[in-house]
Design a protein around this motif. Sequence first.
Motif, mmCIF file in Angstrom:
data_model
loop_
_atom_site.group_PDB
_atom_site.id
_atom_site.type_symbol
_atom_site.label_atom_id
_atom_site.label_comp_id
_atom_site.label_asym_id
_atom_site.label_seq_id
_atom_site.Cartn_x
_atom_site.Cartn_y
_atom_site.Cartn_z
ATOM 1 N N PRO A 136 0.798 -1.238 0.000
ATOM 2 C CA PRO A 136 0.000 0.000 0.000
ATOM 3 C C PRO A 136 0.828 1.284 0.000
ATOM 4 C CG PRO A 136 -0.068 -1.009 2.174
ATOM 5 C CD PRO A 136 0.624 -1.978 1.269
ATOM 6 N N THR A 137 2.022 1.255 0.589
ATOM 7 C CA THR A 137 2.799 2.498 0.641
ATOM 8 C C THR A 137 3.288 2.923 -0.734
ATOM 9 O OG1 THR A 137 4.791 1.227 1.212
ATOM 10 C CG2 THR A 137 3.552 2.214 3.025
ATOM 11 N N ILE A 138 3.553 1.959 -1.607
ATOM 12 C CA ILE A 138 4.045 2.343 -2.929
ATOM 13 C C ILE A 138 2.949 3.010 -3.753
ATOM 14 C CG2 ILE A 138 3.510 0.267 -4.278
ATOM 15 C CD1 ILE A 138 6.379 0.446 -5.372
ATOM 16 N N GLY A 139 1.687 2.791 -3.359
ATOM 17 C CA GLY A 139 0.590 3.431 -4.054
ATOM 18 C C GLY A 139 -0.003 4.608 -3.309
ATOM 19 N N ASP A 140 0.652 5.045 -2.249
ATOM 20 C CA ASP A 140 0.137 6.173 -1.474
ATOM 21 C C ASP A 140 0.422 7.480 -2.216
ATOM 22 O OD1 ASP A 140 0.264 8.373 0.645
ATOM 23 O OD2 ASP A 140 -0.542 6.714 1.801
ATOM 24 N N TYR A 141 -0.569 8.350 -2.258
ATOM 25 C CA TYR A 141 -0.358 9.649 -2.896
ATOM 26 C C TYR A 141 -0.706 10.818 -1.984
ATOM 27 C CZ TYR A 141 -5.428 9.934 -3.643
ATOM 28 O OH TYR A 141 -6.787 9.990 -3.461
#
Length: 289
Positions: A223-228
């Motif tokens: 999920p962190t790699i897709g956090d914006y």
Amino acid sequence: MGIRLDKEARAGLTLIAPPFIFAILLLAVPLTAILMLSFFSQSYLTLDTTLTLDNYRTALTEPLYRLLMLRSLAISGCVTLATVILAFPIAYFVSFHVAPSKKSLWIFLITIPFWTSYLIRVFLWKVILGYNGVLNSSLQGLGIIDEPLTFILYNANAVVITLAHAFAPFAILPIFVALERIDRPLLEASRDLGEGTVGTFLRVTLPLAMPGVVAAALIVFIPTIGDYVTPQLVGGPSGLMIANWIQTLFLGQNNAPMGATTAVLAMLIVGVIALVFVFLNRRFLRVRR
């Protein structure tokens, strides 16, 4: 020739049918739509449904996409590493050094951050890390620094700090569950055979807790790699990640096919990394046995 199901099988299908249909409608259908959209092209408001690979060629050759993807992987990797390293001692302490009657209280305290909005926690970190924030004011008041630190906000460092705090409970809980499942007599047997505390931890406790560590790492990394939201609020120009660029393509540049292509490539890269991580962990456990 039709397939006849007994009463128990029909009851089982009846139970799983609603969540299965729900998952298809809210997961499989949107993913399929995004995948199909990635092969289209768009010029302002005109969507061309002619299948093309131009979007993928652009995403794979444009330096900006590589820069943002590599930065996202680096930030997410640092967040995962920091979170797991900080979460393991907490989970170990609760599992091995807290009385059984009080463990539920500790788990309850660990989940307290979830009581507040994610956005509120991010804004609180802006207050803490800001130029005139709590951290800089405290350090200046103690005479440790002469002027405020500028490398702790609006860059990748702030993103790592904020995300590590936000996802800490997600890492603590699976590691705690894995540690709880370890048979304590195994640890006693290791010490009886001459292993010290460190040796018992490295040769018995850590290998047996690896499923929880792997689960924690994946729960944090994916999920962190897709956090914006966090990069947008505390990252600054040097802390923006691939999800911010996807948002810009969809909403700012009105180029949905290119945004879909970027999203598909990001999902593929994350999926491959996750599978490799799981494979290496399984080989590690097999070797340890």
